[in-house]
Each structure stands twice: as C-alpha cells, then as structure tokens.
Design an enzyme around this catalytic site. Structure first.
Site, PDB file in Angstrom:
ATOM      1  N   ASP A  30       0.856  -1.197   0.000  1.00 10.72           N
ATOM      2  CA  ASP A  30       0.000   0.000   0.000  1.00 10.72           C
ATOM      3  C   ASP A  30       0.886   1.239   0.000  1.00 10.72           C
ATOM      4  O   ASP A  30       1.717   1.410   0.891  1.00 10.72           O
ATOM      5  CB  ASP A  30      -0.885  -0.042   1.255  1.00 10.72           C
ATOM      6  CG  ASP A  30      -1.662   1.253   1.458  1.00 10.72           C
ATOM      7  OD1 ASP A  30      -1.928   1.944   0.453  1.00 10.72           O
ATOM      8  OD2 ASP A  30      -2.002   1.554   2.623  1.00 10.72           O
ATOM      9  N   ASN A  32      -0.457   4.551  -0.347  1.00 11.77           N
ATOM     10  CA  ASN A  32      -1.127   5.812   0.038  1.00 11.77           C
ATOM     11  C   ASN A  32      -1.803   5.736   1.406  1.00 11.77           C
ATOM     12  O   ASN A  32      -2.604   6.598   1.749  1.00 11.77           O
ATOM     13  CB  ASN A  32      -2.127   6.242  -1.044  1.00 11.77           C
ATOM     14  CG  ASN A  32      -3.260   5.243  -1.198  1.00 11.77           C
ATOM     15  OD1 ASN A  32      -3.204   4.156  -0.621  1.00 11.77           O
ATOM     16  ND2 ASN A  32      -4.282   5.608  -1.942  1.00 11.77           N
ATOM     17  N   ASP A  34      -4.103   3.870   2.721  1.00  9.32           N
ATOM     18  CA  ASP A  34      -5.517   3.525   2.929  1.00  9.32           C
ATOM     19  C   ASP A  34      -5.693   2.071   3.376  1.00  9.32           C
ATOM     20  O   ASP A  34      -6.816   1.593   3.532  1.00  9.32           O
ATOM     21  CB  ASP A  34      -6.357   3.820   1.677  1.00  9.32           C
ATOM     22  CG  ASP A  34      -5.997   2.937   0.498  1.00  9.32           C
ATOM     23  OD1 ASP A  34      -5.012   2.163   0.596  1.00  9.32           O
ATOM     24  OD2 ASP A  34      -6.689   3.012  -0.538  1.00  9.32           O
ATOM     25  N   ASP A  38      -1.868  -1.467  -3.770  1.00 16.33           N
ATOM     26  CA  ASP A  38      -2.233  -0.740  -4.987  1.00 16.33           C
ATOM     27  C   ASP A  38      -1.190  -0.966  -6.079  1.00 16.33           C
ATOM     28  O   ASP A  38      -0.137  -1.552  -5.842  1.00 16.33           O
ATOM     29  CB  ASP A  38      -2.434   0.752  -4.677  1.00 16.33           C
ATOM     30  CG  ASP A  38      -1.377   1.302  -3.734  1.00 16.33           C
ATOM     31  OD1 ASP A  38      -0.176   1.086  -4.021  1.00 16.33           O
ATOM     32  OD2 ASP A  38      -1.738   1.908  -2.690  1.00 16.33           O
ATOM     33  N   ASP A 209     -10.156 -17.416 -14.960  1.00 21.83           N
ATOM     34  CA  ASP A 209     -10.888 -17.834 -13.769  1.00 21.83           C
ATOM     35  C   ASP A 209     -11.969 -18.857 -14.116  1.00 21.83           C
ATOM     36  O   ASP A 209     -12.785 -18.624 -15.019  1.00 21.83           O
ATOM     37  CB  ASP A 209     -11.529 -16.584 -13.157  1.00 21.83           C
ATOM     38  CG  ASP A 209     -12.056 -16.811 -11.753  1.00 21.83           C
ATOM     39  OD1 ASP A 209     -11.240 -17.149 -10.884  1.00 21.83           O
ATOM     40  OD2 ASP A 209     -13.267 -16.644 -11.526  1.00 21.83           O
ATOM     41  N   GLU A 263      -7.859 -21.867 -15.049  1.00 18.33           N
ATOM     42  CA  GLU A 263      -8.081 -22.450 -13.733  1.00 18.33           C
ATOM     43  C   GLU A 263      -9.046 -23.619 -13.941  1.00 18.33           C
ATOM     44  O   GLU A 263     -10.236 -23.425 -14.156  1.00 18.33           O
ATOM     45  CB  GLU A 263      -8.691 -21.420 -12.784  1.00 18.33           C
ATOM     46  CG  GLU A 263      -8.729 -21.922 -11.359  1.00 18.33           C
ATOM     47  CD  GLU A 263      -9.719 -21.182 -10.475  1.00 18.33           C
ATOM     48  OE1 GLU A 263      -9.572 -21.249  -9.256  1.00 18.33           O
ATOM     49  OE2 GLU A 263     -10.652 -20.548 -10.998  1.00 18.33           O
TER      50      GLU A 263
HETATM   51  O1  TEU Z   1     -11.755 -19.775  -7.739  1.00 20.39           O
HETATM   52  C1  TEU Z   1     -12.630 -20.836  -7.923  1.00 20.39           C
HETATM   53  C2  TEU Z   1     -12.154 -22.025  -7.203  1.00 20.39           C
HETATM   54  O2  TEU Z   1     -11.668 -22.884  -7.848  1.00 20.39           O
HETATM   55  C3  TEU Z   1     -12.199 -22.178  -5.734  1.00 20.39           C
HETATM   56  O3  TEU Z   1     -10.889 -22.266  -5.247  1.00 20.39           O
HETATM   57  C4  TEU Z   1     -12.998 -21.165  -4.998  1.00 20.39           C
HETATM   58  O4  TEU Z   1     -12.168 -20.196  -4.491  1.00 20.39           O
HETATM   59  C5  TEU Z   1     -13.771 -21.785  -3.873  1.00 20.39           C
HETATM   60  O5  TEU Z   1     -12.888 -22.142  -2.871  1.00 20.39           O
HETATM   61  C6  TEU Z   1     -14.594 -22.952  -4.331  1.00 20.39           C
HETATM   62  O6  TEU Z   1     -14.999 -23.710  -3.265  1.00 20.39           O
HETATM   63  C7  TEU Z   1     -11.802 -18.657  -8.558  1.00 20.39           C
HETATM   64  C8  TEU Z   1     -10.966 -17.563  -7.921  1.00 20.39           C
HETATM   65  O7  TEU Z   1      -9.632 -17.982  -7.867  1.00 20.39           O
HETATM   66  C9  TEU Z   1     -11.549 -17.238  -6.590  1.00 20.39           C
HETATM   67  O8  TEU Z   1     -10.764 -16.329  -5.870  1.00 20.39           O
HETATM   68  C10 TEU Z   1     -12.928 -16.691  -6.828  1.00 20.39           C
HETATM   69  O9  TEU Z   1     -13.565 -16.469  -5.599  1.00 20.39           O
HETATM   70  C11 TEU Z   1     -13.781 -17.627  -7.660  1.00 20.39           C
HETATM   71  O10 TEU Z   1     -13.101 -18.167  -8.787  1.00 20.39           O
HETATM   72  C12 TEU Z   1     -14.973 -16.882  -8.218  1.00 20.39           C
HETATM   73  O11 TEU Z   1     -14.532 -15.976  -9.189  1.00 20.39           O
HETATM   74 CA    CA Z   2      -3.507   1.907  -1.196  1.00 26.25          CA
END
Ligand code: TEU
Ligand code: CA
Length: 555
Positions: A30, A32, A34, A38, A209, A263
């Site tokens: 961080d 600034n 807060d 960032d 994701d 992922e």
């Molecule tokens: O994560 C999805 C996921 O695979 C899980 O690890 C999730 O965090 C949860 O524990 C399922 O039980 C991805 C992101 O990495 C996570 O941070 C998000 O919260 C999620 O998708 C939704 O976007």
């Molecule tokens: Ca900050």
C-alpha cells in the site's frame, strides 16, 4: 503469432521455461496509507521481483469492482479498481515490467461478472431487455422454487429470484456474481473485445478464472446427491467449452504472442489433457486442483500422506502427454499457505520446510507458479473467531452447515483451509504492519513478520528468500530441471521424496528427523549440485526438512 507448437519438436514456447509469480494486489504493498495494496505498490517492488528472478507476473483482478469477492466480481472490464489506482498507474506498472524483461498476465474473469456491471443492470430490468440473454434467466418451478437444485460455492442455492422481472438468475458463486450466458454470440464478442483491449496495451496473456464453467450443461438438469458433493465436476463438464476456447483462439489469441492458463477447477487430469493439447488449439496450460485439494472434502480438512502426494505428481506428469505441459504450485489466493499445509510451520522448522517446498515446486516438470510471500515462507494467520475472516466463503458456507456442525469444528477447518490465510499482507519488514501500510491494513499482518520478512531475509544467506532466488537462478541454467524427464524413484517412501529430472536426482526430506537415504546403485552419485547433504558411497544423509539436488550417472 503464438509460439505454441503443434509438434513436440517445434520451437519451445517461452512460458514452458518461465517462473510465474502471482500478485494479489490488495495485499502486496500500500503506497497511500488507505490499508489496501495498490498498483504503485507493485511498481515500487519491481526490482525486488527482478532480483528474485521471476519471468512473468500473474496479477489477480485489478478491474473496477464492488469487491464482494475481492475483484472476482467485475463491474467494468476496462477500468482499474479505484482503490488500486488509475489506468496511468497500470501503464506505468506494465512499462516498468517490460523494461525489466518481466511479462504480465492478467486475470480474465468471464464466467460471471458483478451484478453491478452495466450488462446485468440492464439485463434484470425486464424480460425483453436487449441484455436479458447476456445472463442465464429461468422461470421458477410451479411451486415458486428455483429452476433446479444447483448449489453455489459460497453457500445457498445457485439461483437468486429477481422480484422485478419474476425470474431466477444463475450464479455458481455469490448472488453478486451472475453467470454470463456463453451461448449468446454477443457475450462472446464482448469478451473477445475486452481481451483485445488489454492485449493491445501489452499484456502477455491471461489466467482464466473457472474457465471450464463457461459452458453450462444443456437443459440444466438437477444434480444427483452424489454430484452435489462436488458440483464442480458437473459445472466443468460441458463439451461446448472446447468450441468456445477454439473460437477465442482464432478470434483473439492467435493474433498475439500470449500464454493462457485456465483455472481447471472441476477438471480431472485425463480431461485436462484435451484443454492443453497443442494440436487442439485451446489453452496452453491449466491449473489443476488435485494436489492442493487432496485433503479437502467440501469445507472439511482431512489428511494427506507423502506417498499420496507423490502419486498425484506422477499421475499429472503422465496425464499431460507429449503435446501438453504442466503447471506446478502449492498455494495461491484460494488456498492456505504451503508451509502450513504441506510443511511444518512451527517456528523452529518453518524456514527449513518452506525451503523444501519451494525446492519441490521449482524442480518438478512443469511451469512453476510462486504465490506472493511463498518466497519468504509466510504462514497461515492465527485467526481466533469466525468474525476475524473477511472472505465471504467462510460465512457463506457456515450458513449452509451450522444446523449440523459445531462452531468449534467449523472454525478449526477455516483456520486450516480458509482463503484469508493466503491473503494477509506481504511481510516486507519487521516494522509496524510489516511495512505493508502506514495506515490500518484491510486484513491484519501476521505477527510473525517480526522474523519472517523480506528485509531480514535479504540479509541472511540461508533465508527462504535467498534459497528461492538461488534455486530460480539454478533452474534457469539447468536444462535438466527445465526440460528433463520426470521419474519418482521411490513412490512408497514415507519420509523422502526422491525423483529424477534428467541426470539430476532431487531429494526432499519431509520430516524433522534426519535420514540416511540409500540411492540405488544404478544411479551412481556424482555429487551435490544444490543444497547440502553428506554423501557416503551411495548413501545420502539429509538433515530434518532439508533438500538436495545431486548429479547422478550410470553406475
Ligand atoms: O476460484 C474458484 C475455485 O476454484 C475455488 O478455489 C474457490 O475459491 C472456492 O474455494 C470454491 O470452493 C476462482 C478464484 O480464484 C476465486 O478467488 C474466486 O472467488 C472464484 O473463482 C470466483 O470468481
Ligand atoms: Ca492503497
């Protein structure tokens, strides 16, 4: 054009040799006061990353968001989150990375958006709104209940009723994260456009994701009670996923030099192989959950053993095939700290065991992902009550199970596995708030910043930080570690993880007790090339929680 290959002998793509460092911007630095990390904080630490030797930064979401799920709920895909800074701050950060030869990949969160995204604001206005089909709306069941029995990962049903328009919308995660409708070609166009926006700025690709979830199961049938135990395996199972990824490749990625890492939550290794087979032109890499979730059953932590861990590494290595490539990690922003999970975070052992685990991820066959703070041996945080957690997952799942589970039991599991363990601020110094902020940090700093911190570790030659730096440099110069075959030479040993990478032998002692390990005669020991171990003939003596890399030859 992408450097990815369709033949195993074609030019080797850069991301196979890269070490990737994940930044969770909220908790990095961080600047600034807060209390929230960032983008200028990242820019300020680029020399630190350069000295560590990482090649690529994966930045967790930096987009405008109401932060129901810390940025994994995006309100505007083309805007920087105000708390993190401005687009000028982003450009300066990227320029600083480029100047240092570090590439940037960003988080593509397009299974869902925020319910505050303009598309959803429109979509929920009425059934005939032009944006209605951007999301997944269904009529209630005749009894008024949700369209099917899907459950959300953050607790409760995966459907929320919208009073105004009289239908339910689908959300695999929180109600504030409505799922996008990928069957709608307009949605796909929107995603291709926003990807081009960031690629044209100079980012080198995306971490995607929960990407296997974008294609919903046709007809959305109810889950069986067995499937409800782990719905991710159904949510990830629709074959239209492959069509969407190929279209993305043709429309967007093939026109840039990128890497993509999906992922792959809910995808077993043998299925993941199709996603990363370079001949199929889908993704480059996936993140597999079998290892980090090997001892998790829903919200409950079970146990793991070293032979089981080894078996998973072998399974993943064999599943990947000649046209794919693995990723290797033991922690990220959704999982506990690796040293608390797989090592020994007792103060007397934390450093040694963190070094063993970093040795593991940097010597396996695949692209290593190092999460911020792992290079220091950061540990889980001593949370005391459920209220100490910020993560919506902790409260959401508690609501689901509180009628049948004691609070003490639930808390013990959240302490071990809760996502906030990995989200406490980076420990830069032993000073107030670990040097993370001059204000009040959004999550508390672990008190062990007194000893586990970057400044102190930079000074100490045998620190986790210096071990990790040296190993990244060693790996860069070692064709055996980057490209060599993988073979576990002793899958059943309960204390020592012993594997070959090309002409190297990696030995990891997973216990406090020292061990004398007899290496089979056909692997004649030539000497220690990294770490410390005593060799007598074919026997290697390793101290408790110690690793060594040896060179071996034909006997
Ligand atoms: O994560 C999805 C996921 O695979 C899980 O690890 C999730 O965090 C949860 O524990 C399922 O039980 C991805 C992101 O990495 C996570 O941070 C998000 O919260 C999620 O998708 C939704 O976007
Ligand atoms: Ca900050």
């Amino acid at each position: 054009m992408t450097a990815n290959s369709t033949s195993p002998t074609a030019a080797r793509p850069w991301w196979k040799d890269a070490v990737i460092y994940q930044i969770y911007p909220r908790s990095f630095l961080d600047t600034n006061g807060d209390g929230v990390g960032d983008l200028p904080g990242i820019t300020a630490k680029l020399d630190y990353l350069k000295a560590l030797g990482v090649d690529v930064v994966w930045l967790s979401p930096h987009f405008d968001s109401p932060n129901a799920d810390n940025g994994y709920d995006i309100r505007d895909y083309r805007k920087v989150m105000a708390e993190f800074g401005t687009m000028a701050d982003f450009d300066a950060m990227l320029a600083g990375m480029t100047a240092r030869g570090i590439r940037l990949i960003i988080d593509l969160v397009v299974n869902h958006s925020s319910d505050e995204h303009a598309w959803f604001v429109e979509s929920r206005k009425s059934r005939d709104n032009p944006y209605r089909d951007y999301y997944i709306w269904r009529d209630p069941k005749p009894d008024g209940g949700p369209p099917n029995n899907y459950r959300a990962f953050f607790g409760g049903p995966a459907w929320t009723f919208d009073e105004g328009s009289g239908q339910y919308y689908l959300h695999y995660f929180a109600a504030k994260q409505p799922d996008l409708n990928w069957d709608n070609p307009k949605v796909r166009q929107e995603v291709w456009d926003l990807m081009r926006f960031w690629l044209d700025k100079g980012v080198s690709g995306f971490r995607m994701d929960v990407i296997p979830f974008i294609a919903k199961t046709s007809g959305l049938p109810d889950l069986t009670s067995e499937e409800l135990r782990a719905p991710q395996f159904v949510y990830a199972g629709d074959p239209r996923l492959h069509d969407h990824l190929r279209e993305m490749r043709r429309e967007v990625l093939d026109h840039y030099d990128t890497m993509t890492v999906g992922e792959a939550f809910g995808v077993r290794p043998e299925k993941a192989r199709d996603l990363i087979d370079s001949r199929r032109r889908e993704l480059d890499l996936v993140i597999n959950f079998d290892i980090v979730r090997m001892d998790i059953d829903g919200w409950r932590k079970t146990s793991w053993t070293l032979p089981r861990l080894k078996a998973l590494y072998t399974e993943l290595d064999q599943a990947v095939g000649p046209f794919g490539w693995n990723t290797v990690f033991l922690s990220n922003h959704d999982n506990p700290r690796s040293v608390s999970h797989f090592g020994d975070d007792d103060p007397a052992w934390v450093e040694r065991s963190a070094k063993v685990l970093n040795t593991l991820i940097l010597t396996q066959r695949g692209t290593p992902f190092l999460y911020q703070g792992e290079e220091l041996g950061m540990t889980n945080y001593p949370f005391r009550t459920l209220d100490d957690f910020d993560d919506l997952e902790v409260a959401g799942r508690w609501r689901d199970v509180k009628h049948r589970v004691s609070e003490a039991e639930y808390l013990a599991n959240a302490r071990a596995m809760g996502r906030d363990n990995a989200r406490t601020p980076m420990q830069w110094t032993s000073g107030p708030n670990g040097g993370f902020t001059t204000g009040r940090p959004w999550l508390p700093v672990n008190p062990n910043t007194a000893t586990i911190n970057a400044a102190a570790e930079a000074e100490r030659p045998d620190s986790v930080l210096n071990h990790t730096r040296a190993l990244i440099a060693f790996r860069r110069d070692s064709i055996d570690l980057r490209e060599g075959d993988y073979r576990d030479i002793d899958p059943d040993h309960e204390q020592v993880f012993a594997y070959r990478r090309g002409k190297l032998l990696v030995l990891l002692n997973f216990e406090r007790e020292a061990v004398r390990y007899a290496v089979p005669a056909e692997q004649a020991l030539h000497g220690v090339v990294f770490g410390s171990a005593e060799i007598q003939g074919q026997t290697v003596r390793l101290d408790g929680w110690t690793s060594a890399i040896l060179e071996v030859g034909a006997g």
